[in-house]
Design an enzyme around this catalytic site. Structure first.
Site, short mmCIF file in Angstrom:
data_model
loop_
_atom_site.label_atom_id
_atom_site.label_comp_id
_atom_site.label_asym_id
_atom_site.label_seq_id
_atom_site.Cartn_x
_atom_site.Cartn_y
_atom_site.Cartn_z
N ASN A 47 0.86 -1.18 0.00
CA ASN A 47 0.00 0.00 0.00
C ASN A 47 0.90 1.23 0.00
O ASN A 47 1.48 1.57 1.03
CB ASN A 47 -0.91 -0.04 1.23
CG ASN A 47 -1.77 1.20 1.35
OD1 ASN A 47 -1.81 2.04 0.43
ND2 ASN A 47 -2.45 1.33 2.48
N TRP A 48 0.98 1.87 -1.15
CA TRP A 48 1.89 3.00 -1.30
C TRP A 48 1.34 4.26 -0.64
O TRP A 48 2.05 5.26 -0.52
CB TRP A 48 2.20 3.27 -2.77
CG TRP A 48 2.90 2.14 -3.48
CD1 TRP A 48 3.31 0.94 -2.95
CD2 TRP A 48 3.30 2.10 -4.87
NE1 TRP A 48 3.92 0.17 -3.90
CE2 TRP A 48 3.93 0.86 -5.09
CE3 TRP A 48 3.18 2.99 -5.94
CZ2 TRP A 48 4.44 0.49 -6.34
CZ3 TRP A 48 3.67 2.63 -7.19
CH2 TRP A 48 4.31 1.39 -7.38
N LYS A 49 0.05 4.24 -0.28
CA LYS A 49 -0.60 5.42 0.33
C LYS A 49 -0.38 6.65 -0.58
O LYS A 49 -0.35 6.50 -1.80
CB LYS A 49 -0.11 5.61 1.76
CG LYS A 49 -0.27 4.31 2.58
CD LYS A 49 -0.10 4.49 4.05
CE LYS A 49 -0.29 3.14 4.74
NZ LYS A 49 -0.22 3.21 6.19
N HIS A 79 -9.64 0.89 4.83
CA HIS A 79 -8.33 1.10 5.48
C HIS A 79 -8.49 2.02 6.68
O HIS A 79 -9.32 2.92 6.68
CB HIS A 79 -7.33 1.69 4.48
CG HIS A 79 -5.93 1.69 5.02
ND1 HIS A 79 -5.48 2.68 5.85
CD2 HIS A 79 -4.93 0.79 4.90
CE1 HIS A 79 -4.23 2.39 6.21
NE2 HIS A 79 -3.88 1.25 5.65
N GLU A 93 -6.87 4.45 7.73
CA GLU A 93 -6.75 5.90 7.47
C GLU A 93 -8.04 6.45 6.86
O GLU A 93 -8.39 7.61 7.09
CB GLU A 93 -5.52 6.15 6.58
CG GLU A 93 -4.24 5.97 7.40
CD GLU A 93 -3.08 5.35 6.64
OE1 GLU A 93 -3.05 5.41 5.41
OE2 GLU A 93 -2.19 4.79 7.32
N GLU A 129 -5.20 -4.94 10.62
CA GLU A 129 -4.20 -3.88 10.80
C GLU A 129 -4.51 -3.11 12.08
O GLU A 129 -5.36 -2.21 12.07
CB GLU A 129 -4.21 -2.92 9.61
CG GLU A 129 -3.88 -3.57 8.29
CD GLU A 129 -3.34 -2.55 7.28
OE1 GLU A 129 -2.17 -2.69 6.90
OE2 GLU A 129 -4.06 -1.63 6.90
N GLY A 168 2.46 2.54 10.68
CA GLY A 168 3.37 3.66 10.50
C GLY A 168 4.09 4.08 11.77
O GLY A 168 4.69 5.15 11.83
N SER A 196 3.53 -1.89 10.30
CA SER A 196 4.98 -1.88 10.50
C SER A 196 5.63 -3.23 10.18
O SER A 196 6.54 -3.67 10.89
CB SER A 196 5.32 -1.43 11.93
OG SER A 196 4.88 -0.09 12.13
N GLY A 233 2.97 -1.04 4.31
CA GLY A 233 2.97 0.37 3.94
C GLY A 233 4.37 0.84 3.65
O GLY A 233 4.91 0.66 2.55
N GLY A 234 5.01 1.43 4.66
CA GLY A 234 6.32 2.07 4.47
C GLY A 234 7.34 1.19 3.76
O GLY A 234 8.03 1.65 2.83
#
Ligand code: 13P
Length: 260
Positions: free
Chosen positions: A12-14, A100, A102, A172, A178, A218, A239-240
């Protein structure tokens, strides 16, 4: 991971990358996944909407699949700024993230909207990654399973048994996203097992055993192996670390290794 379920890793590149760096990242992931051959897990990248087309071109001919980070629940019409499931299909998406954290907590999406989005994704013939997860205060007050269960049951309302195979659930925990904090493998396993029990109750033990449940929050090359070794963890939503080709490919390799 259980050998009967094919592992699945999502990136997930966000709201990251630009046109050139997104295409370059996609090419590196595609090359790395191709080099893994049969050992590669199912792999999906979720770039920002505006780069879906260029990332689709970068992934052409590769086993890496394309997904979108969100969707609107109508197919077309006067919904300024929104993007529909047929539009996503049209640009080569096979997958859509729904619910998600967010979107739940920054954009204030509620259970009913998430249910409508999931149904729209399935109606369009797409596959969904349905995200669920508790906030820190909910974990600390012992509500983890209750929250995951509520989110899963409400999102899956009216999802027919024959469509469940097109839904992957991503657990999640919000406090792990994050933050560099990861659920312990045992805590993640317990949450996944509860979600699988909810699926067994909603559908059948057979359907629940076939469903794939990813962990997200993470995930890095350093913790992926131990997480993926848990019996009810069937992959990761990253993610990251998905923005760093070497890290993401190492997570793919951990999923491939866990499968063996
Ligand atoms: P991080 O891997 O950056 O914690 O993000 C997890 C996530 O939200 C994936 O959807």
């Amino acid at each position: 991971m259980h050998p009967s379920r094919r592992p699945i890793i999502g990136g997930n590149w966000k709201m990251n990358t630009d046109r050139a760096s997104g295409a370059a990242l996609a090419r590196q992931v595609a090359a790395g996944a191709a080099a893994m051959g049969q050992a590669a897990p199912d792999t999906v990248v979720f770039p920002p909407f505006v780069y879906l087309d260029s990332v689709a071109a970068a992934l052409a001919g590769s086993p890496v699949q394309l997904g979108a980070q969100d969707v609107y629940q109508a197919d077309h019409g006067a919904f300024t700024g929104e993007v529909s499931p047929p539009m996503l299909r049209d640009v080569g998406c096979r997958w859509v993230l729904v619910g998600h954290s967010e979107r739940r907590h920054v954009l204030h999406e509620g259970d009913d909207l998430i249910n409508a989005k999931l149904l729209a994704v399935l109606r369009a013939g797409l596959h969904a990654v349905l995200c669920v997860g508790e906030k820190l205060e909910q974990r600390l007050t012992g509500q983890t399973d209750t929250i995951n269960e509520r989110q899963a049951r409400s999102a899956l309302r009216h999802v027919e048994p024959q469509d469940l195979w097109r839904v992957v659930i991503a657990y999640e925990p919000v406090w792990a996203i994050g933050t560099g904090k990861t659920a312990t493998p045992a805590d993640a396993q317990a949450a996944h097992a509860h979600i699988r029990a909810v699926l067994a109750d909603l559908y059948s033990p057979h359907a629940a055993a076939a469903a794939r449940i990813q962990y997200g929050g993470s995930v890095t090359p350093a913790n992926a192996h131990e997480l993926l070794a848990q019996p009810d963890i069937d992959g990761a939503l990253v993610g990251g670390a998905s923005l760093k080709p070497a890290d993401f490919l190492a997570i793919l390799a951990a999923a491939g290794a866990g499968k063996a």
